[in-house]
Design a protein around this motif. Structure first.
Motif, PDB file in Angstrom:
ATOM      1  N   ALA A  31      18.767   5.413  -0.054  1.00 41.45           N
ATOM      2  CA  ALA A  31      17.458   5.887  -0.531  1.00 41.45           C
ATOM      3  C   ALA A  31      16.320   5.193   0.211  1.00 41.45           C
ATOM      4  CB  ALA A  31      17.337   5.648  -2.028  1.00 41.45           C
ATOM      5  N   ASP A  32      15.185   5.874   0.258  1.00 48.88           N
ATOM      6  CA  ASP A  32      13.982   5.305   0.896  1.00 48.88           C
ATOM      7  C   ASP A  32      13.502   4.114   0.075  1.00 48.88           C
ATOM      8  OD1 ASP A  32      11.612   4.721   2.111  1.00 48.88           O
ATOM      9  OD2 ASP A  32      10.812   6.752   2.068  1.00 48.88           O
ATOM     10  N   PRO A  33      13.337   2.946   0.717  1.00 49.80           N
ATOM     11  CA  PRO A  33      12.896   1.760  -0.049  1.00 49.80           C
ATOM     12  C   PRO A  33      11.585   1.981  -0.785  1.00 49.80           C
ATOM     13  CG  PRO A  33      13.630   1.122   2.158  1.00 49.80           C
ATOM     14  CD  PRO A  33      13.608   2.607   2.139  1.00 49.80           C
ATOM     15  N   VAL A  34      10.693   2.757  -0.214  1.00 43.51           N
ATOM     16  CA  VAL A  34       9.407   3.004  -0.871  1.00 43.51           C
ATOM     17  C   VAL A  34       9.625   3.821  -2.139  1.00 43.51           C
ATOM     18  CG1 VAL A  34       7.151   4.085  -0.618  1.00 43.51           C
ATOM     19  CG2 VAL A  34       8.146   2.834   1.305  1.00 43.51           C
ATOM     20  N   ASP A  35      10.521   4.856  -2.074  1.00 41.77           N
ATOM     21  CA  ASP A  35      10.817   5.643  -3.272  1.00 41.77           C
ATOM     22  C   ASP A  35      11.480   4.777  -4.345  1.00 41.77           C
ATOM     23  OD1 ASP A  35       9.750   7.844  -2.085  1.00 41.77           O
ATOM     24  OD2 ASP A  35      11.679   8.635  -1.359  1.00 41.77           O
ATOM     25  N   VAL A  36      12.414   3.891  -3.931  1.00 38.14           N
ATOM     26  CA  VAL A  36      13.091   3.008  -4.890  1.00 38.14           C
ATOM     27  C   VAL A  36      12.084   2.084  -5.563  1.00 38.14           C
ATOM     28  CG1 VAL A  36      14.783   1.149  -5.112  1.00 38.14           C
ATOM     29  CG2 VAL A  36      15.279   3.124  -3.672  1.00 38.14           C
ATOM     30  N   ALA A  37      11.151   1.483  -4.774  1.00 41.53           N
ATOM     31  CA  ALA A  37      10.171   0.565  -5.335  1.00 41.53           C
ATOM     32  C   ALA A  37       9.236   1.296  -6.284  1.00 41.53           C
ATOM     33  CB  ALA A  37       9.380  -0.099  -4.212  1.00 41.53           C
ATOM     34  N   ALA A  38       8.783   2.506  -5.925  1.00 44.58           N
ATOM     35  CA  ALA A  38       7.883   3.251  -6.794  1.00 44.58           C
ATOM     36  C   ALA A  38       8.573   3.649  -8.092  1.00 44.58           C
ATOM     37  CB  ALA A  38       7.372   4.506  -6.055  1.00 44.58           C
TER      38      ALA A  38
ATOM     39  N   ALA B  68       1.405   9.148  -6.442  1.00 46.04           N
ATOM     40  CA  ALA B  68       1.915  10.515  -6.267  1.00 46.04           C
ATOM     41  C   ALA B  68       2.872  10.891  -7.396  1.00 46.04           C
ATOM     42  CB  ALA B  68       2.600  10.637  -4.909  1.00 46.04           C
ATOM     43  N   LEU B  69       3.759   9.924  -7.804  1.00 44.44           N
ATOM     44  CA  LEU B  69       4.683  10.204  -8.906  1.00 44.44           C
ATOM     45  C   LEU B  69       3.918  10.476 -10.200  1.00 44.44           C
ATOM     46  CD1 LEU B  69       7.494   7.526  -8.285  1.00 44.44           C
ATOM     47  CD2 LEU B  69       7.587   9.988  -7.827  1.00 44.44           C
ATOM     48  N   VAL B  70       2.924   9.641 -10.488  1.00 45.84           N
ATOM     49  CA  VAL B  70       2.140   9.818 -11.708  1.00 45.84           C
ATOM     50  C   VAL B  70       1.403  11.156 -11.666  1.00 45.84           C
ATOM     51  CG1 VAL B  70       0.261   8.898 -13.104  1.00 45.84           C
ATOM     52  CG2 VAL B  70       1.926   7.347 -12.075  1.00 45.84           C
ATOM     53  N   SER B  71       0.840  11.515 -10.497  1.00 47.08           N
ATOM     54  CA  SER B  71       0.101  12.769 -10.380  1.00 47.08           C
ATOM     55  C   SER B  71       1.001  13.973 -10.589  1.00 47.08           C
ATOM     56  CB  SER B  71      -0.578  12.835  -9.003  1.00 47.08           C
ATOM     57  OG  SER B  71      -1.274  14.043  -8.841  1.00 47.08           O
ATOM     58  N   ASP B  72       2.274  13.899 -10.068  1.00 50.36           N
ATOM     59  CA  ASP B  72       3.192  15.027 -10.247  1.00 50.36           C
ATOM     60  C   ASP B  72       3.614  15.165 -11.706  1.00 50.36           C
ATOM     61  OD1 ASP B  72       3.022  15.566  -7.588  1.00 50.36           O
ATOM     62  OD2 ASP B  72       4.815  14.431  -7.025  1.00 50.36           O
ATOM     63  N   ALA B  73       3.862  14.022 -12.368  1.00 51.22           N
ATOM     64  CA  ALA B  73       4.290  14.075 -13.764  1.00 51.22           C
ATOM     65  C   ALA B  73       3.138  14.284 -14.724  1.00 51.22           C
ATOM     66  CB  ALA B  73       5.033  12.782 -14.125  1.00 51.22           C
ATOM     67  N   PHE B  74       1.923  14.083 -14.235  1.00 55.39           N
ATOM     68  CA  PHE B  74       0.712  14.194 -15.053  1.00 55.39           C
ATOM     69  C   PHE B  74       0.568  15.603 -15.636  1.00 55.39           C
ATOM     70  CE2 PHE B  74      -3.753  14.410 -15.994  1.00 55.39           C
ATOM     71  CZ  PHE B  74      -4.126  13.118 -16.327  1.00 55.39           C
TER      72      PHE B  74
ATOM     73  N   GLU C 277       0.812  -1.204   0.000  1.00 58.11           N
ATOM     74  CA  GLU C 277       0.000   0.000   0.000  1.00 58.11           C
ATOM     75  C   GLU C 277       0.852   1.263   0.000  1.00 58.11           C
ATOM     76  OE1 GLU C 277      -3.255   2.370  -0.245  1.00 58.11           O
ATOM     77  OE2 GLU C 277      -3.073   0.197  -0.525  1.00 58.11           O
ATOM     78  N   GLY C 278       1.947   1.285   0.737  1.00 62.28           N
ATOM     79  CA  GLY C 278       2.819   2.459   0.753  1.00 62.28           C
ATOM     80  C   GLY C 278       3.446   2.713  -0.609  1.00 62.28           C
ATOM     81  N   VAL C 279       3.881   1.623  -1.282  1.00 64.55           N
ATOM     82  CA  VAL C 279       4.476   1.765  -2.623  1.00 64.55           C
ATOM     83  C   VAL C 279       3.405   2.255  -3.603  1.00 64.55           C
ATOM     84  CG1 VAL C 279       5.618   0.528  -4.481  1.00 64.55           C
ATOM     85  CG2 VAL C 279       6.175   0.005  -2.100  1.00 64.55           C
TER      86      VAL C 279
ATOM     87  N   ALA D 111      11.974  -6.407  -3.197  1.00 64.61           N
ATOM     88  CA  ALA D 111      12.905  -6.155  -2.097  1.00 64.61           C
ATOM     89  C   ALA D 111      12.534  -4.874  -1.360  1.00 64.61           C
ATOM     90  CB  ALA D 111      14.334  -6.066  -2.652  1.00 64.61           C
ATOM     91  N   ALA D 112      12.221  -3.818  -2.138  1.00 67.36           N
ATOM     92  CA  ALA D 112      11.830  -2.560  -1.487  1.00 67.36           C
ATOM     93  C   ALA D 112      10.537  -2.726  -0.693  1.00 67.36           C
ATOM     94  CB  ALA D 112      11.666  -1.466  -2.544  1.00 67.36           C
ATOM     95  N   GLY D 113       9.604  -3.514  -1.246  1.00 72.06           N
ATOM     96  CA  GLY D 113       8.358  -3.749  -0.512  1.00 72.06           C
ATOM     97  C   GLY D 113       8.601  -4.503   0.766  1.00 72.06           C
ATOM     98  N   GLU D 114       9.494  -5.550   0.688  1.00 75.05           N
ATOM     99  CA  GLU D 114       9.794  -6.293   1.908  1.00 75.05           C
ATOM    100  C   GLU D 114      10.488  -5.409   2.925  1.00 75.05           C
ATOM    101  OE1 GLU D 114      12.054  -9.610   0.652  1.00 75.05           O
ATOM    102  OE2 GLU D 114      10.360 -10.673  -0.289  1.00 75.05           O
ATOM    103  N   GLU D 115      11.394  -4.537   2.411  1.00 76.79           N
ATOM    104  CA  GLU D 115      12.095  -3.630   3.319  1.00 76.79           C
ATOM    105  C   GLU D 115      11.116  -2.657   3.972  1.00 76.79           C
ATOM    106  OE1 GLU D 115      15.194  -2.089   5.458  1.00 76.79           O
ATOM    107  OE2 GLU D 115      15.138  -3.880   4.180  1.00 76.79           O
ATOM    108  N   ALA D 116      10.169  -2.155   3.145  1.00 75.17           N
ATOM    109  CA  ALA D 116       9.163  -1.234   3.699  1.00 75.17           C
ATOM    110  C   ALA D 116       8.284  -1.941   4.732  1.00 75.17           C
ATOM    111  CB  ALA D 116       8.304  -0.669   2.577  1.00 75.17           C
TER     112      ALA D 116
END
Length: 454
Positions: free
Chosen positions: A110-117, A35-41, A27-29, A133-138
């Protein structure tokens, strides 16, 4: 307008087919991807957007992430060209992170959530492992934070429990002390209550005795007051009669005749009418009486005194009233409200008077008797506007004089020997007029007679 790169789209589709997630994004990812898609949108033109996302082109990034999050996630997954454009926008915004992901070595700090996204959007080789891996880390970081929060909450609860136990012990000791004091106070109050109840019972008994004495005194006083009021009414009635007699005497003196002359004249007319009626009733021949006629005997065809007694009428027969009114110079005195409230009590007083007077008028026309109707006027606020019907005298008692007293005055004003009939159900009135020589009849008898007249 930028033309779609068909080769890049094909390559992206092939890469996506080679690598795919076997579980949903954490859910965090997912929130970070939206959020990334909305900013680049906002950096894309309407033509560069998928058809299902063009309606959100004018939204702010916050509103776009709130209302179009699911639609943007679905377009990012199903539209490789849209994902490529979002990735290009992200690469321009964060080139270091994008380059590190393309090289397969994401920065350790880097933040694992940012890396996964970022890996989910850019889709570099091995992006599925990066996301997993980023999801497991998060998830591990979330679990560690949850464990730490749980430990802190457990320590806080232990401290609160120890404090609560101490407070409960102190409160229990205090309550025991208060309970002991309350028990002693309750025993003292019970003793006082029993003493007060005994005092109350003694007071109630004394109060009942006083109330009985007061009731006796009140009864005696009421009897004395009633007797005084009765004597006052009697004296007032006698005084009113005396004043009426004086006034009548003065009026008769002024007119050149006395009340006794009027009564004697009326009595003489009564005797003459009675003699004439008796002559007609007995059918006396004009010749004198022969001696043989004085011998008592029963002639053939004649009724004996026993037969005449058998023809007597009952007190409820309307024919009795006809016989009484047929007497010479008969005077019918009616207690008005006594009759109307016996016959039709639900009608207003005005309609009661009009109905009774209408029936008495027809009765006067048929019988020829003198009729006087008396109403109680002692409580009238104003004089009654009433036109007496033909043949009926209507009288209202004056203030301080009841209709019963006025009826007795009318009966006493008549000369002895004149037939006077008084209609009233009031026993006191009937007994009083009977002593004065009048004939009382019940109100129901007159009502029956009037029903025959109407």
């Amino acid at each position: 307008m930028e033309q779609p790169d068909n080769g890049a789209e094909s390559a992206g589709a092939a890469g996506d087919a080679a690598e795919a997630l076997d579980r949903p994004l954490p859910e965090g990812v997912r929130r970070r991807v939206v959020a990334l898609v909305s900013d680049a949108f906002g950096g894309l033109t309407v033509a560069e957007l998928p058809a299902q996302l063009r309606q959100y082109a004018r939204f702010t990034p916050t509103r776009r992430a709130k209302f179009a999050g699911n639609a943007m996630a679905a377009a990012l997954e199903s539209d490789p060209l849209f994902r490529q454009r979002i990735g290009e926008r992200f690469g321009k915004a964060q080139p270091e992170l994008a380059a590190a992901l393309e090289s397969g070595a994401p920065p350790a700090a880097a933040d694992p959530v940012d890396v996964a996204a970022a890996a989910y959007v850019l889709r570099p080789p091995g992006w599925v492992k990066m996301v997993a891996a980023a999801g497991e880390e998060a998830l591990r970081a979330d679990a560690e934070r949850a464990d730490e929060a749980g430990r802190r909450e457990l320590d806080r609860l232990r401290e609160e429990l120890a404090e609560a136990r101490g407070q409960i012990r102190s409160e229990t000791d205090r309550l025991r002390t208060e309970l002991e004091g309350a028990r002693k106070e309750s025993e003292s109050l019970h003793r006082k209550l029993r003493s007060a109840q005994a005092d109350v019972k003694r007071g109630e008994a004394a109060l009942r005795r006083r109330e009985a004495e007061i009731d006796g005194i009140r009864a005696q006083a009421a009897a004395q007051v009633s007797a005084a009021e009765s004597e006052t009414r009697r004296l007032k009635a006698r005084l009113a009669e005396a004043e009426s007699a004086v006034e009548a005497g003065r009026r008769a003196a002024r007119e050149g005749r006395s009340i006794e002359d009027m009564r004697l004249r009326l009595l003489l007319d009564t005797v003459l009418d009675a003699a004439q009626g008796l002559r007609r009733e007995l059918a006396l021949p004009p010749a004198g009486i022969h001696p043989a006629d004085t011998v008592e005997a029963v002639e053939p065809g004649r009724m004996s005194p026993k037969d005449i007694a058998a023809r007597a009428l009952s007190e409820t027969d309307p024919a009795l009233l006809d016989q009484l009114l047929a007497l010479p110079q008969a005077h019918l005195v009616v207690d008005g409200y006594n009759v109307t409230k016996t016959g039709y009590p639900t009608m207003p007083l005005e309609k009661q008077r009009l109905r009774l007077l209408g029936g008495l008028s027809m009765l006067a026309a048929r019988s020829g008797a003198e009729i006087t109707c008396v109403f109680d006027g002692a409580e009238l606020a104003a004089p009654v506007l009433l036109a007496p019907p033909r043949g009926v005298r209507v009288l209202f008692s004056k203030a301080g004089v009841t209709a019963d007293e006025l009826i007795r005055q009318l009966v006493r004003a008549e000369p002895p020997g004149r037939p006077v009939v008084v209609v009233s159900t009031d026993r006191e009135v009937a007994d009083g007029v009977a002593k004065a020589g009048a004939r009382p009849v019940a109100s129901a008898l007159l009502l029956k007679r009037l029903s025959r007249v109407s």
